[in-house]
Design a protein around this motif. Sequence first.
Motif, PDB file in Angstrom:
ATOM      1  N   ASP A   1      44.306  38.146  39.562  1.00 48.64           N
ATOM      2  CA  ASP A   1      42.792  37.838  39.551  1.00 48.64           C
ATOM      3  C   ASP A   1      41.805  37.878  40.457  1.00 48.64           C
ATOM      4  O   ASP A   1      40.921  38.520  40.197  1.00 48.64           O
ATOM      5  CB  ASP A   1      42.642  36.484  38.405  1.00 48.64           C
ATOM      6  CG  ASP A   1      43.556  36.497  37.273  1.00 48.64           C
ATOM      7  OD1 ASP A   1      43.562  37.776  36.526  1.00 48.64           O
ATOM      8  OD2 ASP A   1      43.991  35.314  36.868  1.00 48.64           O
ATOM      9  N   GLU A   2      42.155  37.483  41.919  1.00 45.89           N
ATOM     10  CA  GLU A   2      41.072  37.465  42.268  1.00 45.89           C
ATOM     11  C   GLU A   2      41.111  39.072  43.033  1.00 45.89           C
ATOM     12  O   GLU A   2      39.803  39.336  43.143  1.00 45.89           O
ATOM     13  CB  GLU A   2      41.970  37.164  43.856  1.00 45.89           C
ATOM     14  CG  GLU A   2      41.614  35.451  43.986  1.00 45.89           C
ATOM     15  CD  GLU A   2      40.074  35.027  43.846  1.00 45.89           C
ATOM     16  OE1 GLU A   2      38.786  35.582  44.164  1.00 45.89           O
ATOM     17  OE2 GLU A   2      40.412  33.916  43.818  1.00 45.89           O
ATOM     18  N   TRP A   3      41.182  39.819  42.653  1.00 43.39           N
ATOM     19  CA  TRP A   3      41.755  41.774  43.401  1.00 43.39           C
ATOM     20  C   TRP A   3      41.322  41.942  41.957  1.00 43.39           C
ATOM     21  O   TRP A   3      40.134  42.614  42.111  1.00 43.39           O
ATOM     22  CB  TRP A   3      42.947  42.152  43.432  1.00 43.39           C
ATOM     23  CG  TRP A   3      43.037  41.998  44.963  1.00 43.39           C
ATOM     24  CD1 TRP A   3      43.034  42.618  45.484  1.00 43.39           C
ATOM     25  CD2 TRP A   3      44.456  40.878  45.343  1.00 43.39           C
ATOM     26  NE1 TRP A   3      43.733  42.136  47.126  1.00 43.39           N
ATOM     27  CE2 TRP A   3      44.261  40.724  47.034  1.00 43.39           C
ATOM     28  CE3 TRP A   3      44.826  39.923  44.566  1.00 43.39           C
ATOM     29  CZ2 TRP A   3      45.199  40.569  47.373  1.00 43.39           C
ATOM     30  CZ3 TRP A   3      45.775  38.765  45.497  1.00 43.39           C
ATOM     31  CH2 TRP A   3      46.020  39.017  46.951  1.00 43.39           C
ATOM     32  N   LEU A   4      41.472  41.375  40.853  1.00 40.49           N
ATOM     33  CA  LEU A   4      40.370  42.077  39.386  1.00 40.49           C
ATOM     34  C   LEU A   4      39.261  42.061  39.462  1.00 40.49           C
ATOM     35  O   LEU A   4      38.012  42.732  39.088  1.00 40.49           O
ATOM     36  CB  LEU A   4      41.132  41.318  37.862  1.00 40.49           C
ATOM     37  CG  LEU A   4      40.052  41.325  37.349  1.00 40.49           C
ATOM     38  CD1 LEU A   4      40.052  43.066  36.521  1.00 40.49           C
ATOM     39  CD2 LEU A   4      40.907  40.658  35.832  1.00 40.49           C
ATOM     40  N   VAL A   5      39.131  40.771  40.207  1.00 38.42           N
ATOM     41  CA  VAL A   5      36.666  40.908  39.105  1.00 38.42           C
ATOM     42  C   VAL A   5      36.874  40.832  40.660  1.00 38.42           C
ATOM     43  O   VAL A   5      35.263  41.297  41.185  1.00 38.42           O
ATOM     44  CB  VAL A   5      37.070  38.874  39.539  1.00 38.42           C
ATOM     45  CG1 VAL A   5      37.756  38.438  38.787  1.00 38.42           C
ATOM     46  CG2 VAL A   5      37.468  38.410  40.790  1.00 38.42           C
ATOM     47  N   SER A   6      37.106  41.373  42.023  1.00 39.17           N
ATOM     48  CA  SER A   6      37.034  41.863  42.589  1.00 39.17           C
ATOM     49  C   SER A   6      35.741  43.695  42.833  1.00 39.17           C
ATOM     50  O   SER A   6      35.714  44.372  43.650  1.00 39.17           O
ATOM     51  CB  SER A   6      37.516  42.503  44.307  1.00 39.17           C
ATOM     52  OG  SER A   6      39.182  42.425  44.309  1.00 39.17           O
ATOM     53  N   ASN A   7      37.432  44.261  41.352  1.00 39.28           N
ATOM     54  CA  ASN A   7      37.053  45.689  41.057  1.00 39.28           C
ATOM     55  C   ASN A   7      36.276  45.444  40.229  1.00 39.28           C
ATOM     56  O   ASN A   7      35.778  46.466  39.785  1.00 39.28           O
ATOM     57  CB  ASN A   7      38.355  46.415  41.665  1.00 39.28           C
ATOM     58  CG  ASN A   7      39.175  46.482  42.639  1.00 39.28           C
ATOM     59  OD1 ASN A   7      38.728  47.495  43.629  1.00 39.28           O
ATOM     60  ND2 ASN A   7      39.492  45.503  43.179  1.00 39.28           N
ATOM     61  N   LEU A   8      36.580  44.633  39.546  1.00 35.07           N
ATOM     62  CA  LEU A   8      35.642  44.640  38.047  1.00 35.07           C
ATOM     63  C   LEU A   8      34.359  43.709  37.609  1.00 35.07           C
ATOM     64  O   LEU A   8      34.525  41.853  37.572  1.00 35.07           O
ATOM     65  CB  LEU A   8      36.812  44.351  36.916  1.00 35.07           C
ATOM     66  CG  LEU A   8      35.978  44.261  35.619  1.00 35.07           C
ATOM     67  CD1 LEU A   8      35.840  45.307  35.142  1.00 35.07           C
ATOM     68  CD2 LEU A   8      37.572  43.473  34.354  1.00 35.07           C
ATOM     69  N   ASP A   9      33.497  44.947  37.709  1.00 37.40           N
ATOM     70  CA  ASP A   9      31.890  43.633  38.640  1.00 37.40           C
ATOM     71  C   ASP A   9      30.696  43.418  37.095  1.00 37.40           C
ATOM     72  O   ASP A   9      30.445  42.679  37.145  1.00 37.40           O
ATOM     73  CB  ASP A   9      31.309  43.917  39.804  1.00 37.40           C
ATOM     74  CG  ASP A   9      30.487  45.637  39.722  1.00 37.40           C
ATOM     75  OD1 ASP A   9      31.142  45.990  38.418  1.00 37.40           O
ATOM     76  OD2 ASP A   9      30.271  45.807  41.179  1.00 37.40           O
TER      77      ASP A   9
END
Length: 642
Positions: free
Chosen positions: A476-484
């Motif tokens: 999830d941490e990588w997800l929200v850093s790429n889905l802004d």
Amino acid sequence: MTVEAKKETLGFETEVKHLLHLMIHSLYSNKEIFLRELISNASDAADKLRFEALSNDSLYEGDSELKIRLEYDKDKRTITIIDNGIGMTRAEVQEHIGTIAKSGTKQFFQALTGDQAKDSELIGQFGVGFYSAFIVADKVTLTTRKAGADKSDGVRWESAGEGDYTLESVEKAQRGTEIVLHMKEAESEFLDGYRIRSIVRKFSDHISLPIVMDKEVPPSMAEEGDEEKPAEIVEETVNSASALWTKARQEISDEAYNEFYKHVGHDYQDPLTHVHSKVEGSNEYTLLLYVPSHAPFDMWDRDAKHGVKLYIRKVFITDDAEQLMPRYLRFIRGIIDANSLPLNVSREILQQSKQISTIKSGAVKKVLGMLEDLAKNEPEKYETFWAQFGQVIKEGPIEDHGNKARVAKLLRFASTHADTDKQDVSLETYVSRMKEGQDKIYYVTADSFSAAKNSPHLEIFRKKGIEVILLSDRIDEWLVSNLDEFDGKHLQSVAKGDLDLGVLDAEEDKAAQEEVNKDFEAVLKQIKDVLADKVSEVRLSHRLTESPACLVADVYGMSLNMERIMKDAGQGLGMGMGRKPIFELNPTHPLVVKMKEEQDDSRFADLTHILFDQAILSEGGQLDDPAAFVHKLNGLLQGLLH
């Protein structure tokens, strides 16, 4: 060295022994699958030979008519499966049959429960393959020779499926593999031509290779005075022997689709759904792709092969075509058959081919469309899909920028809207429930659902009835850093930066907050002096209503949860990736009010450190000096007793 001198007895790996025991006892009610598994392996061996022979025709050894032959002998109580495929060397026999060369083996055995029904399902998920022979046989003899090798390089493997097996070198005139099953006394039902044919038609009709058996043709009627002619033995093809994916969809039954999946996916259970499509034009190809009903055990192994096989005009090319499907769709199984690629294409050329890139793009769109249909029309099935593959799909926005918006619609999350950890809230659903005037999608990240749900950062959101997405998967941490953003709405962490709820904040609340800030200026400076270089800033909190304090990451910094993940991975990063956290205090909490009144500098410092350490703990963090924390806390508690 003589052939006999090369015979040796070797012990099975512990895992193989365990698997054999479990399989023989757990899959007893599904024992006919042994034939499907062995035919499937033989088909794969033929596919591999066909591909290798594209660049080395001599591997056919003058026999390019690939087929699988089945024989049975009631008197000897044997069933024999013969293929003229690629064959194996001695080392390959030992690698593929003496061991389980499969990632996920450890997790598989840890997942076993002792419950026969559940374990049967798990064994099916793991893949039974060659070992399924021991469901019906008390001894198995495998003789094989690699295509192109000398006749004296044959290998015989034999085992009763218990503790060990023998390996010896033998002469074998024909290339390929012959497996003889010495059937158990209780399995006489399989020593019957009609029974074998019915199993082949049920499970293996889709195999594009001819599966042949001998058939006795009655003698023709003799003319008067002639002797009756003897019965003829002819070779009969038992299956339809045509590639399933080349047929029209309306000609293929659900059962046929499912059986083909089990063959191509080496699976035991039916798939969840599939898509079968023919794309015409300058770059023609057919695809038949499946979503499994369960996650494979090697899903998290980055070295595992992808599950999509590439064919060119029905000729197998490779099952290691990473360029056919992105990694976030690595669970997809099936085939892609291209018309316009050259047959002698190499794996290196595949990696640089524009046609392959076009095929991949089209295949990904078909898969995403299949998942969109599943989510819209069969929500219960999609729930099953998400439970199995959700964490992998979350890699999509990181990896596939071209399809980021489509993948984002497929994502599902837990939220403060419900009390369970069930991930069933889509971003579309979240947006439809947003408060009037709300312009952001709020989320919180933590290392567990419980930590996310109970995060102190959520207090103001609960008070105002604003829904927050709860993120606790490592990805999830990588997800929200790429889905802004989604649907024009910015995704905002509730634990980063200075919280601004915009029009959701009452004007009187803002005015009151400014007044309190002035009242606490001296206390905040004193706290900053005590904590020194541990924090970048100390300020009053707008997000806390119950807790005394919390830690907030800089708006451009790394979240505290991400820091822990990186640290666990061996990345030695400091707080906030070089940015120290912000320490926020709740001015209405009794402990914080007490600090404003505290005259004893030593007690003030102890209370400051206790609140800071509590804030770390509430974030799921670890204290640098737990003993010091306990000592300070005990000191304050003792003070309350006087």
